[in-house]
Design a protein around this motif. Structure first.
Motif, PDB file in Angstrom:
ATOM      1  N   LEU A 267      -5.959  18.494  12.927  1.00 24.28           N
ATOM      2  CA  LEU A 267      -6.065  17.072  13.240  1.00 24.28           C
ATOM      3  C   LEU A 267      -4.803  15.986  12.787  1.00 24.28           C
ATOM      4  O   LEU A 267      -4.622  15.054  13.278  1.00 24.28           O
ATOM      5  CB  LEU A 267      -7.335  16.507  12.675  1.00 24.28           C
ATOM      6  N   SER A 268      -4.332  16.552  11.430  1.00 26.75           N
ATOM      7  CA  SER A 268      -3.211  15.782  11.129  1.00 26.75           C
ATOM      8  C   SER A 268      -2.025  15.833  12.055  1.00 26.75           C
ATOM      9  O   SER A 268      -1.337  15.118  11.897  1.00 26.75           O
ATOM     10  CB  SER A 268      -2.888  16.131   9.694  1.00 26.75           C
ATOM     11  N   LEU A 269      -2.034  16.565  13.037  1.00 25.78           N
ATOM     12  CA  LEU A 269      -0.822  16.785  13.736  1.00 25.78           C
ATOM     13  C   LEU A 269      -1.050  16.362  15.172  1.00 25.78           C
ATOM     14  O   LEU A 269      -0.323  16.011  16.083  1.00 25.78           O
ATOM     15  CB  LEU A 269      -0.638  18.318  14.010  1.00 25.78           C
ATOM     16  N   THR A 270      -2.467  15.561  15.597  1.00 22.42           N
ATOM     17  CA  THR A 270      -2.882  15.221  16.879  1.00 22.42           C
ATOM     18  C   THR A 270      -2.727  13.698  16.648  1.00 22.42           C
ATOM     19  O   THR A 270      -3.064  12.919  15.694  1.00 22.42           O
ATOM     20  CB  THR A 270      -4.131  15.803  17.203  1.00 22.42           C
ATOM     21  N   VAL A 271      -2.652  13.034  17.873  1.00 18.54           N
ATOM     22  CA  VAL A 271      -2.421  11.664  18.001  1.00 18.54           C
ATOM     23  C   VAL A 271      -3.748  11.544  19.264  1.00 18.54           C
ATOM     24  O   VAL A 271      -3.387  11.769  20.270  1.00 18.54           O
ATOM     25  CB  VAL A 271      -1.249  11.000  18.316  1.00 18.54           C
ATOM     26  N   PRO A 272      -5.061  10.960  18.743  1.00 16.41           N
ATOM     27  CA  PRO A 272      -5.933  10.813  19.677  1.00 16.41           C
ATOM     28  C   PRO A 272      -5.452   9.761  20.642  1.00 16.41           C
ATOM     29  O   PRO A 272      -4.946   8.646  20.376  1.00 16.41           O
ATOM     30  CB  PRO A 272      -7.256  10.353  18.864  1.00 16.41           C
ATOM     31  N   ALA A 273      -6.127   9.893  22.082  1.00 18.95           N
ATOM     32  CA  ALA A 273      -5.748   9.115  23.065  1.00 18.95           C
ATOM     33  C   ALA A 273      -6.338   7.617  22.413  1.00 18.95           C
ATOM     34  O   ALA A 273      -5.741   6.619  23.155  1.00 18.95           O
ATOM     35  CB  ALA A 273      -6.218   9.305  24.420  1.00 18.95           C
TER      36      ALA A 273
END
Length: 187
Positions: A92-98
């Protein structure tokens, strides 16, 4: 209600969104009657959240259910700030939610309880307040800090987010569209 400080969390109510952190922060802030948090959306944790709010008698958080995409603009506009939270996790620390792009596009200040990439973008854009994930005390403190800000500061944070969106996300979306068009021409 215009003298209320309305915070909107919009989107999936799932395990990744660290909803217990939001509920705990809301409980800490209950004594400030003007602060209200609205959870707009649906997901696997919806019933758990509904039950928790009832069991813990949390008065400053409302579960609205899902709205049509067409109504969301109005909902964002009626908010004082937007809330984004994620669990502590390497992935999750690598993702950017839309949702982050949608939030920035709406020109509203963002309160973020997350680590990694999302936190970095909000800090780079200077469009809100960031605290570490899964820390209800820090989230409550961030919400309170934003609640105490004057309208000009809130507007500035919101417009910073929109500016960042226009400069970073809008271009990417357009270039992806152009690439598709050119690919189709060559087929």
């Amino acid at each position: 209600n215009s003298n209320k400080f309305n915070i909107i969390f919009a989107g999936n109510l799932g395990k990744a969104q660290s909803l217990s952190t939001i509920l705990d922060a809301a409980k800490i802030l209950e004594k400030y009657k003007n602060i209200e948090i609205f959870l707009v959306g649906d997901g696997s944790m919806y019933n758990w959240v509904k039950l928790s709010i009832k069991e813990r008698n949390i008065s400053n958080i409302k579960l609205t259910g899902k709205f049509d995409q067409i109504d969301m603009g109005y909902i964002y506009n009626s908010s004082s700030a937007l809330l984004l939270s994620l669990n502590k996790s390497e992935i999750l620390s690598l993702t950017v939610p839309a949702k982050l792009q949608t939030y920035m596009h709406s020109s509203k200040p963002i309160i973020c309880s997350a680590d990694g990439e999302v936190a970095k973008i909000i800090n780079d854009a200077n469009c809100g307040i960031v605290c570490e994930s899964e820390n209800p005390e820090k989230l409550a403190s961030s919400i309170f800090t934003m609640y105490k800000m004057d309208n000009d500061k809130l507007k500035k944070l919101g417009s910073n987010g929109r500016k960042y969106f226009d400069e970073n996300f809008e271009i990417k979306n357009l270039s992806n569209e152009l690439i598709k068009i050119f690919k189709n021409l060559n087929d």
